[in-house]
Design a protein around this motif. Structure first.
Motif, short mmCIF file in Angstrom:
data_model
loop_
_atom_site.label_atom_id
_atom_site.label_comp_id
_atom_site.label_asym_id
_atom_site.label_seq_id
_atom_site.Cartn_x
_atom_site.Cartn_y
_atom_site.Cartn_z
N GLY A 354 0.81 -1.22 0.00
CA GLY A 354 0.00 0.00 0.00
C GLY A 354 0.84 1.26 0.00
N ILE A 355 1.91 1.26 0.78
CA ILE A 355 2.80 2.43 0.86
C ILE A 355 3.49 2.66 -0.49
N VAL A 356 3.99 1.59 -1.10
CA VAL A 356 4.65 1.73 -2.41
C VAL A 356 3.65 2.23 -3.46
N ALA A 357 2.43 1.70 -3.45
CA ALA A 357 1.41 2.17 -4.40
C ALA A 357 1.14 3.66 -4.20
N SER A 358 1.09 4.13 -2.95
CA SER A 358 0.89 5.56 -2.67
C SER A 358 2.05 6.39 -3.21
N LYS A 359 3.27 5.89 -3.03
CA LYS A 359 4.45 6.61 -3.52
C LYS A 359 4.49 6.67 -5.05
N LEU A 360 3.90 5.68 -5.69
CA LEU A 360 3.78 5.70 -7.16
C LEU A 360 2.78 6.76 -7.62
N GLY A 361 1.90 7.18 -6.69
CA GLY A 361 0.90 8.20 -7.01
C GLY A 361 -0.53 7.72 -6.88
N ALA A 362 -0.72 6.43 -6.51
CA ALA A 362 -2.08 5.85 -6.45
C ALA A 362 -2.85 6.26 -5.21
N GLY A 363 -2.17 6.81 -4.20
CA GLY A 363 -2.84 7.20 -2.96
C GLY A 363 -2.34 8.55 -2.47
N ARG A 364 -2.91 8.97 -1.36
CA ARG A 364 -2.54 10.25 -0.75
C ARG A 364 -1.71 10.04 0.50
N ILE A 365 -0.67 10.83 0.65
CA ILE A 365 0.06 10.84 1.91
C ILE A 365 -0.62 11.86 2.83
N SER A 366 -1.08 12.99 2.25
CA SER A 366 -1.88 13.97 3.01
C SER A 366 -3.18 14.22 2.25
N LYS A 367 -4.18 14.78 2.94
CA LYS A 367 -5.50 14.97 2.33
C LYS A 367 -5.47 15.86 1.10
N GLU A 368 -4.46 16.75 1.04
CA GLU A 368 -4.40 17.72 -0.06
C GLU A 368 -3.81 17.12 -1.34
#
Length: 431
Positions: A354-368
């Protein structure tokens, strides 16, 4: 009545009255009770807990702190499904159309993803034209016409929870079963459904890391449901590994479509069938598990569930032709990960995927943060699949160049063993 006296009373283990709980919630929302005072009360709850009666009243007062959606104009038993958050969890996109195609009204309000967990609303918004904003009248009308509508969470829904959650987050008061249960249930109850299925995720990719914690949370939420005359049931499911083969947004939509065609991965099919069967029992369509599975099988095989999915997308403005086009998902960059030896695959950490997918751009680290709908991970080898050296294990996708460091991060999330491991999907059911 003073908040300081109620903090002391709670600290001494004395049950608060209904009027005292009403005073706490209403005065905190209005600003009369300050953050530092509420933080003290929440800390006391973390250490002292709450009685079932207190939790029920606390949830009810949070629920009525804002708008409550009245779904009485919708015919039949209205159902909702809520997941506590996971990796690769596109269950609503499959279960919703299955249930709706069997005539059960699905009136669902969903959230966006944050951190390593994906949000249903983000996945739906990856479809060109799809709108998650409907008026109450449009929402009710659509459910009556086609039996399904999914919208984003309203800003004026349960404002008490928004304030309390933000405060809990910054004061170290998140890990409290009564506070978690009241937070989840206040939102679900405010959306007006008659029956609610809660998918409580368990494992390192979930908020509840052990089955014992999950059972305690489930018991609390079922009790709240009974106090407020709602049919609440729980399925505890495995989130130590990503669900299905796709993690992202557009690629998860495509996996949902394949699953509705009958081509889903074994673990994801098991999750969807189990949830759908439970909801069919809650909606009083059947009280027999085997009969429920037969009905689900039939709408998958005859194409009615897939047809319902496309109808639902079209009704909310989604461009079905673009969704069906070969270039719907068209990432600019990809990076493939290959097996370094023979053996049997074991994915050990949904969290890291999940973390790697977020870093690829698929998720948010912050709400903005904005989301790259093309980004994500495709899993070519699932847990207990046989692997030969050189086999393609995973493919990383993004609209921007992909760093090899992300491959290194994924390496700690899987191992290649000599033999298979236990891989239960449904860990338990409660009602």
């Amino acid at each position: 009545m003073r908040i300081v006296d109620l903090i002391i009373k709670k600290r001494e283990g004395i049950e608060l009255s209904d009027k005292e709980i009403e005073f706490i919630i209403s005065n905190y929302v209005s600003g009369e009770i300050k953050d530092y005072q509420m933080a003290s009360f929440l800390t006391t709850v973390v250490f002292k807990g709450m009685t079932p009666k207190e939790i029920g009243k606390f949830t009810f007062e949070m629920m009525k702190s804002g708008k409550i959606i009245d779904l009485s104009a919708i015919n039949g038993i209205k159902v909702d499904k809520h997941s506590t958050g996971g990796v690769g969890d596109k269950t609503t996109l499959v279960v919703g159309p299955i249930i709706a195609s069997l005539g059960v009204p699905v009136a669902k309000m969903s959230g966006r993803g944050l951190g390593h967990t994906g949000g249903t609303i983000d996945k739906l918004e990856s479809i060109p034209g799809f709108s998650v904003e409907l008026t109450d009248e449009q929402f009710i009308s659509q459910v009556n016409k086609i039996k399904i509508a999914v919208i984003g969470q309203s800003d004026n829904l349960v404002p008490a929870d928004k304030k309390l959650y933000a405060l809990r987050d910054v004061t170290g008061n998140v890990s409290s079963i009564p506070l978690i249960a009241s937070s989840i249930m206040s939102k679900k109850l405010a959306t007006g459904s008659d029956a609610i299925l809660l998918d409580v995720k368990v494992g390192n990719g979930a908020f509840m890391t052990t089955i014992e914690e999950a059972k305690k949370l489930s018991e609390q939420m079922i009790t709240i449901g009974k106090q407020l005359n709602k049919d609440v049931r729980v399925e505890m499911t495995n989130m130590s590994r990503p669900m299905g083969k796709a993690i992202g947004n557009k690629n998860e939509v495509l996996e949902a479509i394949e699953t509705l065609k009958g081509n889903g991965s074994k673990d994801f099919i098991e999750l969807c069938y189990s949830a759908s069967a439970t909801i069919l029992k809650q909606a009083k369509v059947t009280d027999d598990e085997k009969e429920a599975y037969k009905m689900i099988d039939e709408v998958i095989k005859n194409g009615k569930a897939l047809e319902k999915f496309y109808e639902f997308i079209k009704y909310q403005g989604g461009d079905v032709e673009k969704l069906k086009a070969k270039d719907f998902w068209n990432p600019s960059f990809k990076l493939e990960v290959f097996a370094k030896k023979d053996g049997v695959m074991e994915i050990t950490s949904a969290l890291d995927f999940g973390i790697v997918a977020s870093k690829l751009g698929a998720g948010r680290i912050s709400k903005e943060d904005s989301i790259d709908f093309e980004a994500g991970i495709q899993i070519n080898k699932k847990t207990n699949d046989k692997v030969k050296k050189g086999d393609l294990l995973f493919t990383l996708f993004s609209s921007k160049a992909i760093s090899n460091e992300l491959v290194e991060e994924l390496e700690k999330a899987y191992t290649i063993n000599e033999k298979e491991v236990e891989n239960k999907i449904i860990l338990g059911k409660m009602e």
